[in-house]
Design a protein around this motif. Structure first.
Motif, PDB file in Angstrom:
ATOM      1  N   GLU A 404       0.861  -1.196   0.000  1.00 53.04           N
ATOM      2  CA  GLU A 404       0.000   0.000   0.000  1.00 53.04           C
ATOM      3  C   GLU A 404       0.887   1.232   0.000  1.00 53.04           C
ATOM      4  O   GLU A 404       1.733   1.408   0.879  1.00 53.04           O
ATOM      5  CB  GLU A 404      -0.924   0.005   1.211  1.00 53.04           C
ATOM      6  N   LYS A 405       0.705   2.075  -1.004  1.00 51.62           N
ATOM      7  CA  LYS A 405       1.569   3.244  -1.163  1.00 51.62           C
ATOM      8  C   LYS A 405       0.826   4.326  -1.931  1.00 51.62           C
ATOM      9  O   LYS A 405       0.197   4.040  -2.958  1.00 51.62           O
ATOM     10  CB  LYS A 405       2.845   2.842  -1.926  1.00 51.62           C
ATOM     11  N   ASP A 406       0.899   5.562  -1.437  1.00 56.56           N
ATOM     12  CA  ASP A 406       0.330   6.719  -2.146  1.00 56.56           C
ATOM     13  C   ASP A 406      -1.133   6.492  -2.520  1.00 56.56           C
ATOM     14  O   ASP A 406      -1.554   6.740  -3.654  1.00 56.56           O
ATOM     15  CB  ASP A 406       1.141   7.036  -3.404  1.00 56.56           C
ATOM     16  N   SER A 407      -1.924   6.010  -1.553  1.00 63.11           N
ATOM     17  CA  SER A 407      -3.372   5.792  -1.756  1.00 63.11           C
ATOM     18  C   SER A 407      -3.656   4.767  -2.851  1.00 63.11           C
ATOM     19  O   SER A 407      -4.717   4.819  -3.476  1.00 63.11           O
ATOM     20  CB  SER A 407      -4.079   7.115  -2.070  1.00 63.11           C
ATOM     21  N   ASN A 408      -2.710   3.863  -3.082  1.00 58.52           N
ATOM     22  CA  ASN A 408      -2.911   2.773  -4.041  1.00 58.52           C
ATOM     23  C   ASN A 408      -2.503   1.455  -3.395  1.00 58.52           C
ATOM     24  O   ASN A 408      -1.621   1.423  -2.531  1.00 58.52           O
ATOM     25  CB  ASN A 408      -2.082   2.991  -5.307  1.00 58.52           C
ATOM     26  N   ILE A 409      -3.145   0.391  -3.820  1.00 56.42           N
ATOM     27  CA  ILE A 409      -2.769  -0.952  -3.384  1.00 56.42           C
ATOM     28  C   ILE A 409      -2.166  -1.679  -4.579  1.00 56.42           C
ATOM     29  O   ILE A 409      -2.800  -1.777  -5.640  1.00 56.42           O
ATOM     30  CB  ILE A 409      -3.991  -1.727  -2.855  1.00 56.42           C
ATOM     31  N   TYR A 410      -0.944  -2.165  -4.416  1.00 59.95           N
ATOM     32  CA  TYR A 410      -0.256  -2.899  -5.475  1.00 59.95           C
ATOM     33  C   TYR A 410      -0.247  -4.382  -5.112  1.00 59.95           C
ATOM     34  O   TYR A 410       0.374  -4.780  -4.131  1.00 59.95           O
ATOM     35  CB  TYR A 410       1.173  -2.393  -5.646  1.00 59.95           C
ATOM     36  N   ILE A 411      -0.954  -5.175  -5.902  1.00 57.16           N
ATOM     37  CA  ILE A 411      -0.959  -6.634  -5.741  1.00 57.16           C
ATOM     38  C   ILE A 411      -0.045  -7.202  -6.819  1.00 57.16           C
ATOM     39  O   ILE A 411      -0.215  -6.889  -7.999  1.00 57.16           O
ATOM     40  CB  ILE A 411      -2.378  -7.189  -5.887  1.00 57.16           C
ATOM     41  N   PHE A 412       0.933  -8.004  -6.440  1.00 56.30           N
ATOM     42  CA  PHE A 412       1.920  -8.446  -7.426  1.00 56.30           C
ATOM     43  C   PHE A 412       2.204  -9.941  -7.321  1.00 56.30           C
ATOM     44  O   PHE A 412       2.047 -10.559  -6.259  1.00 56.30           O
ATOM     45  CB  PHE A 412       3.222  -7.650  -7.282  1.00 56.30           C
ATOM     46  N   GLU A 413       2.624 -10.487  -8.460  1.00 57.06           N
ATOM     47  CA  GLU A 413       3.030 -11.895  -8.578  1.00 57.06           C
ATOM     48  C   GLU A 413       4.260 -11.967  -9.461  1.00 57.06           C
ATOM     49  O   GLU A 413       4.297 -11.351 -10.520  1.00 57.06           O
ATOM     50  CB  GLU A 413       1.913 -12.732  -9.210  1.00 57.06           C
ATOM     51  N   HIS A 414       5.282 -12.702  -9.025  1.00 52.47           N
ATOM     52  CA  HIS A 414       6.441 -12.974  -9.879  1.00 52.47           C
ATOM     53  C   HIS A 414       6.114 -14.162 -10.774  1.00 52.47           C
ATOM     54  O   HIS A 414       5.441 -15.108 -10.343  1.00 52.47           O
ATOM     55  CB  HIS A 414       7.672 -13.291  -9.029  1.00 52.47           C
TER      56      HIS A 414
END
Length: 471
Positions: A404-414
């Protein structure tokens, strides 16, 4: 007048509040909610104020002249301090103050003491030391003040209750959105790698063609048979765009490809020299048991990027004769459109922005203006890690997760083929250099909060209505 004791009360409240805020800062996070910090802080400082006042003013004059029960005076003291501290805390949480933590603590402590001590003095302590006739004359003022104090304290408690309900609804929705997006991202990753895994197995099927073991492999008859096999293969499996055999020097010997939804066998005079292409230089060095998988990039024909753009992954393996001697390099092109189709599908239903990055954090999918920047000399070399270095660094440390950063949620997968099960049997990658990608879903929190605009308006109307009835 108990001026000295009032000064002690002022200092006591200021120091106590500073200590409470420092302690809260060490274990209270944004995930506990603003309401939790407000209630806990205001309750603690109210308790300290009650103890301090009873200790300082527990003399005969103060007790003798009290017209109200001690419990009621204690409750009034608690209401005064609780209301003031809650208002100050909410002001700091909802306004944009560019202050350091120690500055917030100092200002909060001074405001609390500066407002609480005079109000407590004029409404509780001073009347207790006045003669009886003067106390009766101030009875109406005291009643009005008590009513106002009760009103504002009730307003704060109702506000906290409604705020807790509103925040709980948003957090529940955020949790459900994250879970949904995570599941879809995992499904897209599985589909992407599964297709790549199937392509790797198809490469092995083509590689084990019996014609490569014959003495007359380079005869026209054998080439014709191979071309026909590849023609049928591409016609049936239309997600492959090319099948080629390169000589040991990088010259195309056989090439079958798809053109305008049809399959063609390229004539000898149209075959190209691919000795300068990276997939030939790396592929020709492989051992017979190795498989080469290229990064996802754009197709190049005759030294130019093909238009319209054609994303491509190339899979290669060395061909050997019956004596296990290298005789060429087999290359199949897997269409990137086929690989990216799953991302296209989830993008249509996703609340966030789906993005795919290569190892260097260049966009391969998601931002049209930044896609394939590494392929064009005249295009700005924009990378995700240059724009968000802290987010990229955090994603590098885990195989998947949420940031969670700068009012955004980043969901990630390698993503790498090594993650796919089952993987290739008895096959090695090309010196550990199979490509890796990052699949990211950026979900703006504002989009989720906008879903609750109607609820927010309803809560505001409810709050104002209750406050009007209380008047």
């Amino acid at each position: 007048m108990p001026l000295q004791r009032l000064l002690i009360l002022f200092i006591s409240l200021a120091l106590s509040e500073a200590i409470i805020m420092m302690l809260l800062a060490s274990f209270v996070t944004k995930y506990t909610g603003i309401w939790f910090s407000v209630i806990l802080d205001a309750s603690l400082i109210s308790f300290i104020a009650i103890i301090t006042i009873h200790y300082l003013f527990n003399d005969s004059d103060f007790v003798k002249n009290q017209q109200s029960r001690t419990e009621f005076l204690t409750f009034k003291i608690a209401m005064i301090v609780f209301t003031i501290e809650a208002l100050v805390m909410f002001a700091f949480n909802f306004d944009e103050f560019v202050l350091q933590q120690w500055q917030v603590i100092a200002i909060d402590s001074l405001i609390l003491s500066s407002l609480s001590v005079p109000i407590i003095y004029f409404s509780i302590i001073k009347p207790a030391f006045l003669p009886l006739q003067e106390q009766n004359s101030q009875k109406l003022n005291t009643t009005i003040f008590t009513s106002l104090l009760t009103y504002f304290c009730s307003a704060i408690i109702l506000y906290i209750a409604l705020y807790m309900f509103y925040e709980n609804q948003i957090q529940t929705r955020i949790g459900s959105v994250i879970q949904k997006e995570k599941n879809e991202l995992k499904q897209a990753k599985y589909s992407f790698l599964q297709q790549l895994n199937h392509a790797s197995r198809d490469l092995l099927i083509l590689k084990n063609n019996h014609h490569f073991k014959e003495q007359r492999f380079f005869s026209n008859e054998n080439k014709t048979l191979l071309e026909q096999d590849y023609f049928n293969f591409i016609t049936i499996k239309n997600y492959y765009t090319q099948i080629r055999i390169l000589s040991l020097k990088g010259q195309e010997l056989i090439r079958v490809q798809r053109e305008n939804n049809s399959t063609v066998i390229v004539p000898p005079d149209k075959l190209q020299d691919k000795s300068d292409r990276y997939y030939y230089k790396r592929g020709i060095k492989l051992s017979p048991d190795d498989i080469f998988i290229s990064p996802l990039d754009l197709n190049i024909e005759n030294g130019q990027i093909e238009r319209p753009l054609k994303p491509m992954i190339r899979l290669g393996s060395v061909l050997v004769d019956k004596n296990n001697e290298k005789i060429g390099l087999l290359i199949i092109n897997l269409g990137g459109v086929h690989l990216l189709s799953q991302l296209e599908n989830i993008s249509k239903s996703s609340l966030g922005d789906i993005m795919l990055f290569n190892e260097e954090s260049y966009w391969l999918f998601g931002d049209v203006q930044k896609q394939w920047a590494f392929m064009f000399a005249n295009k700005p070399k924009q990378r995700f890690q240059d724009i968000h270095p802290d987010i990229w660094q955090a994603m590098e440390t885990k195989t998947n997760g949420i940031i969670e950063k700068d009012s955004n949620i980043y969901i990630f997968e390698h993503m790498t083929l090594l993650d796919q099960v089952p993987t290739l049997d008895n096959q090695r990658n090309s010196n550990g250099k199979w490509p890796k990608w990052k699949l990211v879903n950026k979900v703006p929190l504002s989009l989720i909060e906008n879903e609750f605009n109607s609820l927010k308006k309803l809560i505001v109307l409810l709050y104002l209505g209750v406050m009007l009835l209380m008047i």
